[in-house]
Design an enzyme around this catalytic site. Structure first.
Site, PDB file in Angstrom:
ATOM      1  N   ASP A  25       1.292  -1.261   0.136  1.00  0.00           N
ATOM      2  CA  ASP A  25      -0.299   0.184   0.218  1.00  0.00           C
ATOM      3  C   ASP A  25       0.721   1.666  -0.546  1.00  0.00           C
ATOM      4  OD1 ASP A  25      -2.377   1.461  -0.060  1.00  0.00           O
ATOM      5  OD2 ASP A  25      -2.692   1.317   1.893  1.00  0.00           O
ATOM      6  N   ASN A  78       0.938   3.136  -3.401  1.00  0.00           N
ATOM      7  CA  ASN A  78       1.876   3.665  -4.075  1.00  0.00           C
ATOM      8  C   ASN A  78       1.347   4.926  -4.887  1.00  0.00           C
ATOM      9  OD1 ASN A  78       2.941   1.376  -4.154  1.00  0.00           O
ATOM     10  ND2 ASN A  78       1.345   0.526  -5.737  1.00  0.00           N
ATOM     11  N   THR A 125     -11.282  -6.380  -4.091  1.00  0.00           N
ATOM     12  CA  THR A 125     -12.720  -7.284  -4.823  1.00  0.00           C
ATOM     13  C   THR A 125     -13.321  -5.125  -4.694  1.00  0.00           C
ATOM     14  OG1 THR A 125     -13.500  -7.224  -2.742  1.00  0.00           O
ATOM     15  CG2 THR A 125     -13.070  -8.812  -4.374  1.00  0.00           C
ATOM     16  N   ASN A 174     -11.387  -2.701  -4.787  1.00  0.00           N
ATOM     17  CA  ASN A 174     -10.532  -0.954  -5.234  1.00  0.00           C
ATOM     18  C   ASN A 174     -11.429  -1.140  -7.410  1.00  0.00           C
ATOM     19  OD1 ASN A 174      -7.162  -2.485  -4.737  1.00  0.00           O
ATOM     20  ND2 ASN A 174      -8.325  -0.916  -3.460  1.00  0.00           N
ATOM     21  N   TRP A 175     -12.072  -1.869  -7.770  1.00  0.00           N
ATOM     22  CA  TRP A 175     -12.868  -1.243  -8.459  1.00  0.00           C
ATOM     23  C   TRP A 175     -13.600  -0.185  -8.264  1.00  0.00           C
ATOM     24  CZ3 TRP A 175     -12.255  -4.430 -12.798  1.00  0.00           C
ATOM     25  CH2 TRP A 175     -11.685  -5.946 -12.761  1.00  0.00           C
TER      26      TRP A 175
HETATM   27  C1  IPE Z   1      -5.411  -3.017   0.201  1.00  0.00           C
HETATM   28  O1  IPE Z   1      -4.917  -0.999  -0.359  1.00  0.00           O
HETATM   29  C2  IPE Z   1      -5.767  -3.310  -1.541  1.00  0.00           C
HETATM   30  C3  IPE Z   1      -4.570  -3.342  -1.775  1.00  0.00           C
HETATM   31  C4  IPE Z   1      -2.845  -3.337  -1.551  1.00  0.00           C
HETATM   32  C5  IPE Z   1      -4.374  -4.039  -3.080  1.00  0.00           C
HETATM   33  P1  IPE Z   1      -6.415  -0.359  -0.318  1.00  0.00           P
HETATM   34  O2  IPE Z   1      -5.836   1.490  -0.387  1.00  0.00           O
HETATM   35  O3  IPE Z   1      -7.402  -0.854  -0.900  1.00  0.00           O
HETATM   36  O4  IPE Z   1      -7.306  -0.179   1.019  1.00  0.00           O
HETATM   37  P2  IPE Z   1      -7.466   0.910   2.250  1.00  0.00           P
HETATM   38  O5  IPE Z   1      -8.993   1.354   0.709  1.00  0.00           O
HETATM   39  O6  IPE Z   1      -6.473   2.102   2.501  1.00  0.00           O
HETATM   40  O7  IPE Z   1      -8.251   0.292   3.000  1.00  0.00           O
HETATM   41  C1  IPE Z   2      -1.573   0.069  -3.385  1.00  0.00           C
HETATM   42  O1  IPE Z   2      -1.691   1.876  -3.446  1.00  0.00           O
HETATM   43  C2  IPE Z   2      -2.066  -0.736  -4.362  1.00  0.00           C
HETATM   44  C3  IPE Z   2      -3.305  -0.487  -4.646  1.00  0.00           C
HETATM   45  C4  IPE Z   2      -4.385  -0.872  -4.230  1.00  0.00           C
HETATM   46  C5  IPE Z   2      -3.464  -0.991  -6.251  1.00  0.00           C
HETATM   47  P1  IPE Z   2      -2.254   2.608  -3.517  1.00  0.00           P
HETATM   48  O2  IPE Z   2      -3.194   2.625  -5.137  1.00  0.00           O
HETATM   49  O3  IPE Z   2      -3.430   2.126  -2.316  1.00  0.00           O
HETATM   50  O4  IPE Z   2      -1.833   4.127  -2.614  1.00  0.00           O
HETATM   51  P2  IPE Z   2      -2.608   5.341  -1.971  1.00  0.00           P
HETATM   52  O5  IPE Z   2      -3.152   4.074  -0.764  1.00  0.00           O
HETATM   53  O6  IPE Z   2      -3.420   5.866  -1.979  1.00  0.00           O
HETATM   54  O7  IPE Z   2      -1.506   6.101  -1.322  1.00  0.00           O
HETATM   55 MG    MG Z   3      -3.992   2.254  -0.261  1.00  0.00          MG
END
Ligand code: IPE
Ligand code: IPE
Ligand code: MG
Length: 224
Positions: A20, A22, A66, A68-69
Site C-alpha cells: 500500500d 503507491n 474486490t 479496488n473496482w
Molecule cells: C489494499 O489497499 C488493497 C491493495 C493493496 C491491493 P487499499 O488502499 O485498497 O485499502 P484501503 O482502501 O486503504 O483500506
Molecule cells: C496500493 O497503493 C496499490 C493498490 C491498491 C492497487 P494505493 O493505490 O492504495 O496507494 P495509496 O494508498 O492511495 O497511497
Molecule cells: Mg491504499
C-alpha cells in the site's frame, strides 16, 4: 546489507504483504498516481529476491482487491493493463528463479486478456516448488469465504489455495493499520507488522527488518 540474522526455524513459511501507498508516494512527488504503481514493481521484485534468499516458501501479495473496482475507471484500467504487462515481462525471470506463480481471487470481472496472462504464467511455472508467489488479484477475504461456503463443503478445504499454510507474518506498508479484506481466514494467528514506508520505497532490506522483528515474537496460538 546481508541476510537477516535469524535462525532458520524462525523464518516464516508464509509471508503476506499488503502493498500500500503507491498513490501517496506519487502525489508527494507531484506525479500521477499511476506512476506510483509503476514504481511499486521494482519493490515487489526486490522483495521476491529477498524472500528467495531467506527461503520463504509462500509469498502472498495483495495486488488488486474486490473493493479496488470502486476507484476511478482510469486507474482501474491502468492497473489491469499494468498487471498484464508485468506478468508477461516478469514470468520468464520468475520461471528461471523456480518461482511458481499463482493467481488468487475471483476470475469473474477480470478482463479476459489479463486472465490469459495469469493462466500462461501459471502454466509456465506450475512445476516449481522453491517458492509460491500468490498474486491476490480481484481478491477479497469475504468473497473467498462466500465462495468456499457456496460449495457446501468445509471452508478450510475450499479456499482458493487450500493447501497453503496459514499466514505467519502479515506486512502492511504506508502506515495504515487495517486488513482491508486481505486473507481473513488465513491470518487468524498471523503476526502483524506495520511500517510507514510507502510501497515503492520498500525493498528486501525492509523485508529483512520485518523478518527480524517477527523472529523476536512469541507466538502462543491460544495456548500457554
Ligand atoms: C489494499 O489497499 C488493497 C491493495 C493493496 C491491493 P487499499 O488502499 O485498497 O485499502 P484501503 O482502501 O486503504 O483500506
Ligand atoms: C496500493 O497503493 C496499490 C493498490 C491498491 C492497487 P494505493 O493505490 O492504495 O496507494 P495509496 O494508498 O492511495 O497511497
Ligand atoms: Mg491504499
Amino acid at each position: 546489507m546481508t541476510l537477516p540474522n535469524i535462525p532458520e526455524e524462525r523464518v516464516p513459511a508464509h509471508v503476506a504483504i499488503i502493498m500500500d501507498g503507491n498513490g501517496r508516494w506519487a502525489e508527494e512527488r507531484g506525479l500521477h498516481r499511476t506512476q506510483g504503481h509503476e514504481m511499486g514493481e521494482k519493490a515487489l521484485f526486490d522483495v521476491v529476491e529477498g524472500a528467495l534468499e531467506v527461503g520463504i516458501r509462500y509469498l502472498s501479495v495483495y495486488a488488486f482487491s474486490t473493493e479496488n473496482w470502486n476507484r476511478p475507471q482510469e486507474e482501474v484500467d491502468f492497473l489491469m493493463g499494468f498487471n498484464r504487462m508485468l506478468l508477461r515481462q516478469r514470468r520468464g525471470d520468475l520461471d528461471e528463479r523456480r518461482v511458481k506463480i499463482r493467481r488468487v481471487g475471483r476470475r469473474a470481472g477480470v478482463p479476459e486478456d489479463v486472465l490469459v496472462e495469469f493462466d500462461e504464467a501459471e502454466a509456465k511455472t506450475a512445476h516449481h516448488d522453491r517458492m509460491d508467489l500468490l498474486i491476490c488479484f480481484n481478491y477479497g477475504g469475504r468473497a473467498e469465504l462466500e465462495d468456499a461456503a457456496s460449495t457446501g463443503g468445509p471452508l478450510a478445504e475450499n479456499l482458493y489455495a487450500p493447501e497453503v499454510p496459514d499466514v505467519d507474518l502479515l506486512i502492511r506498508t504506508s502506515g495504515e493499520m487495517r486488513l482491508s479484506n486481505f486473507l481473513l481466514w488465513q491470518s487468524a494467528y498471523a503476526e502483524l507488522y506495520f511500517t510507514d514506508v510507502l510501497w515503492p520505497d520498500f525493498d528486501r532490506h525492509a523485508l529483512f527488518k520485518a523478518l527480524e522483528d517477527y523472529a523476536s515474537r512469541e507466538r502462543r496460538f491460544g495456548g500457554l
